[in-house]
Design a protein around this motif. Structure first.
Motif, PDB file in Angstrom:
ATOM      1  N   GLU A 164       0.858  -1.178   0.000  1.00 35.93           N
ATOM      2  CA  GLU A 164       0.000   0.000   0.000  1.00 35.93           C
ATOM      3  C   GLU A 164       0.896   1.231   0.000  1.00 35.93           C
ATOM      4  OE1 GLU A 164      -3.135   2.257   2.935  1.00 35.93           O
ATOM      5  OE2 GLU A 164      -2.987   0.081   3.038  1.00 35.93           O
ATOM      6  N   VAL A 165       0.570   2.205  -0.832  1.00 34.40           N
ATOM      7  CA  VAL A 165       1.376   3.409  -0.941  1.00 34.40           C
ATOM      8  C   VAL A 165       1.115   4.284   0.284  1.00 34.40           C
ATOM      9  CG1 VAL A 165       1.825   5.468  -2.305  1.00 34.40           C
ATOM     10  CG2 VAL A 165       1.334   3.309  -3.453  1.00 34.40           C
ATOM     11  N   ALA A 166       2.164   4.524   1.079  1.00 36.66           N
ATOM     12  CA  ALA A 166       2.040   5.359   2.263  1.00 36.66           C
ATOM     13  C   ALA A 166       2.281   6.826   1.919  1.00 36.66           C
ATOM     14  CB  ALA A 166       3.022   4.903   3.342  1.00 36.66           C
ATOM     15  N   ALA A 167       3.254   7.088   1.064  1.00 31.82           N
ATOM     16  CA  ALA A 167       3.545   8.446   0.606  1.00 31.82           C
ATOM     17  C   ALA A 167       4.008   8.341  -0.846  1.00 31.82           C
ATOM     18  CB  ALA A 167       4.612   9.095   1.465  1.00 31.82           C
ATOM     19  N   PRO A 168       3.262   8.939  -1.786  1.00 33.13           N
ATOM     20  CA  PRO A 168       3.622   8.770  -3.194  1.00 33.13           C
ATOM     21  C   PRO A 168       4.905   9.479  -3.609  1.00 33.13           C
ATOM     22  CG  PRO A 168       1.675  10.151  -2.982  1.00 33.13           C
ATOM     23  CD  PRO A 168       2.013   9.658  -1.621  1.00 33.13           C
ATOM     24  N   LEU A 169       5.290  10.544  -2.909  1.00 31.54           N
ATOM     25  CA  LEU A 169       6.504  11.265  -3.275  1.00 31.54           C
ATOM     26  C   LEU A 169       7.265  11.654  -2.023  1.00 31.54           C
ATOM     27  CD1 LEU A 169       8.296  12.639  -5.394  1.00 31.54           C
ATOM     28  CD2 LEU A 169       6.914  14.688  -5.105  1.00 31.54           C
ATOM     29  N   VAL A 170       8.477  11.109  -1.888  1.00 33.10           N
ATOM     30  CA  VAL A 170       9.374  11.435  -0.787  1.00 33.10           C
ATOM     31  C   VAL A 170      10.701  11.815  -1.417  1.00 33.10           C
ATOM     32  CG1 VAL A 170      10.546  10.551   1.261  1.00 33.10           C
ATOM     33  CG2 VAL A 170       8.247   9.783   0.732  1.00 33.10           C
TER      34      VAL A 170
END
Length: 106
Positions: free
Chosen positions: A64-70
Motif C-alpha cells: 500500500e502506498v504510504a507516501a507517493p513522493l518522498v
C-alpha cells in the motif's frame, strides 16, 4: 517469512508490515493505492527456501502506498579543474515512493 523482490531493477528484502523506499512510481499512484510486485526472486518461509529461476511461480508482494513522493537527501556534486578557474557546483535529490508491505504471498 521474507522474500527478495525486484522492484524497478533493484532488489529489496520484503517482510510483512515493513516500509520500503522504492524509486518513484510516477504520478499515477496515489496515497492508499494497492500495488503488487510479482518479480519474487527468493522466498523463505521459516527455513523452507524457494529460489526462482528466474522468479518464484505464483509469489507476489502486495503493498500500500504510504507516501507517493518522498525526496531523498541532497547530494552535492562539485567539479573543479585546478589552475584553470573551472568550478561547477550542482545538487541532486532523488525521488522515492514510500510503501508499506501488507501481504507476502509465496
Amino acid at each position: 517469512m521474507f522474500v527478495i523482490v525486484e522492484i524497478q531493477g533493484q532488489q529489496f528484502k520484503a517482510e510483512k508490515d515493513k516500509f520500503l523506499y522504492v524509486h518513484y512510481l510516477g504520478e499515477e499512484v496515489k496515497e492508499g493505492d494497492k500495488v503488487e510486485f510479482d518479480r519474487v526472486l527468493l522466498a523463505d518461509a521459516d527455513g523452507d527456501v524457494k529460489v526462482g529461476a528466474p522468479t518464484v511461480e505464483g509469489a507476489k508482494v502486495v503493498c500500500e502506498v504510504a507516501a507517493p513522493l518522498v525526496k531523498g537527501d541532497k547530494v552535492i556534486v562539485f567539479k573543479k579543474k585546478r589552475r584553470k578557474g573551472y568550478r561547477v557546483k550542482n545538487g541532486h535529490r532523488q525521488y522515492f515512493t514510500k510503501v508499506v508491505i501488507k501481504d507476502v504471498i509465496a
